[in-house]
Design a protein around this motif. Structure first.
Motif, short mmCIF file in Angstrom:
data_model
loop_
_atom_site.label_atom_id
_atom_site.label_comp_id
_atom_site.label_asym_id
_atom_site.label_seq_id
_atom_site.Cartn_x
_atom_site.Cartn_y
_atom_site.Cartn_z
N SER A 123 0.77 -0.99 0.00
CA SER A 123 0.01 0.04 0.25
C SER A 123 0.92 1.22 -0.02
O SER A 123 1.87 1.28 0.59
CB SER A 123 -0.95 0.19 1.35
OG SER A 123 -0.35 0.06 2.43
N LEU A 138 -3.17 4.93 2.38
CA LEU A 138 -4.23 3.98 3.19
C LEU A 138 -3.55 3.77 4.50
O LEU A 138 -4.42 4.09 5.43
CB LEU A 138 -4.13 2.49 2.46
CG LEU A 138 -4.63 1.34 3.25
CD1 LEU A 138 -6.26 1.56 3.45
CD2 LEU A 138 -4.01 -0.02 2.88
N TYR A 154 -3.94 6.45 7.26
CA TYR A 154 -5.31 7.06 7.75
C TYR A 154 -6.23 5.93 8.17
O TYR A 154 -7.05 6.09 9.11
CB TYR A 154 -6.19 7.72 6.52
CG TYR A 154 -5.47 8.99 5.92
CD1 TYR A 154 -5.63 10.18 6.49
CD2 TYR A 154 -4.29 8.72 5.01
CE1 TYR A 154 -5.30 11.36 5.93
CE2 TYR A 154 -3.96 10.00 4.54
CZ TYR A 154 -4.33 11.27 5.08
OH TYR A 154 -3.53 12.24 4.66
N SER A 168 -10.21 3.99 3.02
CA SER A 168 -9.39 5.27 2.96
C SER A 168 -10.05 6.63 2.74
O SER A 168 -9.84 7.61 3.21
CB SER A 168 -8.31 5.11 1.86
OG SER A 168 -7.61 5.97 1.58
N SER A 195 -8.99 10.35 4.04
CA SER A 195 -7.55 10.33 3.29
C SER A 195 -7.34 11.51 2.18
O SER A 195 -8.51 11.66 1.35
CB SER A 195 -7.30 9.21 2.62
OG SER A 195 -6.01 9.23 1.94
N THR A 206 -4.14 6.69 -3.32
CA THR A 206 -4.24 5.44 -2.47
C THR A 206 -4.23 4.51 -3.45
O THR A 206 -4.84 4.32 -4.28
CB THR A 206 -5.34 5.33 -1.42
OG1 THR A 206 -5.56 6.33 -0.59
CG2 THR A 206 -5.33 4.01 -0.77
#
Length: 228
Positions: free
Chosen positions: A179, A183, A186, A212, A217, A221
């Protein structure tokens, strides 16, 4: 899956593929505020795929990762010098054998996780805030809201040399997740674990992106979920 989040454009890049009996995965996050971060992230994953294709299986996976990161750093650094830019990117990459043995390389704060019902393991961020967590100055929960969480101590393309962190793990029935920080900066680890273990990889990707967004966010992401 990759999502722009609260940004005008997406500076993340990713790669998934099968190379000479190994699975290869990577996520790169072009640095916000740096010129042409999307170019740097794309160069990183393309060079990783190229080196893996050249060197596997005749070269051991840790050396393949080192060579790929070094070549990507040199290429992005040269691109910056030629164009008067300061493009940079993170890169987290995993090479996985059919046995489930997993070799991982990291520069920056994109992460590779191995998620099981009883545990969540992830790579060590090369960041200022991770240093505070490691020293005990703040908790992982406090790190998610820390104002300096985006300060990196390493990135590809910004200096002639780069430090690559290498890990070797066994999936042992766990699920692999890569990731970008949109991601894991948050969404809490417990929520990530629940989502990844609850369904198939495609559904998990969709739910992670949704989580997310729900967590407000403001970053791109990108997630890769793999059961090998």
């Amino acid at each position: 899956m990759s999502d722009t989040g609260g940004r005008d454009h997406n500076e993340d890049a990713f790669f998934t593929g099968r190379v000479d009996g190994h699975h290869v995965f990577a996520v790169a996050d072009g640095l916000g505020g740096h010129a042409r971060g999307e170019v740097a992230s794309r160069m990183a994953v393309e060079i990783l795929a190229e080196v893996a294709g050249e060197d596997l299986p005749k070269t051991e996976p840790p050396r393949v990762l080192e060579r790929a990161f070094e070549r990507a750093n040199a290429a992005i650094y040269a691109y910056n010098r030629e164009n008067g830019l300061n493009a940079g990117t993170t890169l987290s990459a995993a090479i996985v054998a059919e046995s489930g043995r997993c070799w991982i390389g990291t520069v920056g704060d994109s992460r590779t996780h191995i998620i099981a019902p009883s545990s969540v393991w992830h790579t060590h961020d090369q960041s200022y805030v991770q240093g505070l967590v490691a020293s005990g100055a703040i908790t992982p929960a406090e790190a998610m809201g820390h104002p300096g969480k985006n300060i990196l101590i390493q990135a590809l393309g910004l200096a002639s040399r780069v430090q690559v962190d290498l890990d070797e793990r066994d999936l042992a029935g766990g699920v692999l997740l890569l990731s970008s920080d949109g991601l894991h900066d948050y969404v809490p680890a417990s929520t990530i674990q629940e989502i990844v273990l609850a369904g198939d990889p495609e559904a998990a990707c969709r739910r992670l992106i949704d989580a997310s967004r729900d967590a407000a966010s403001t970053d791109n992401t990108t997630v890769i979920v793999a059961r090998v």
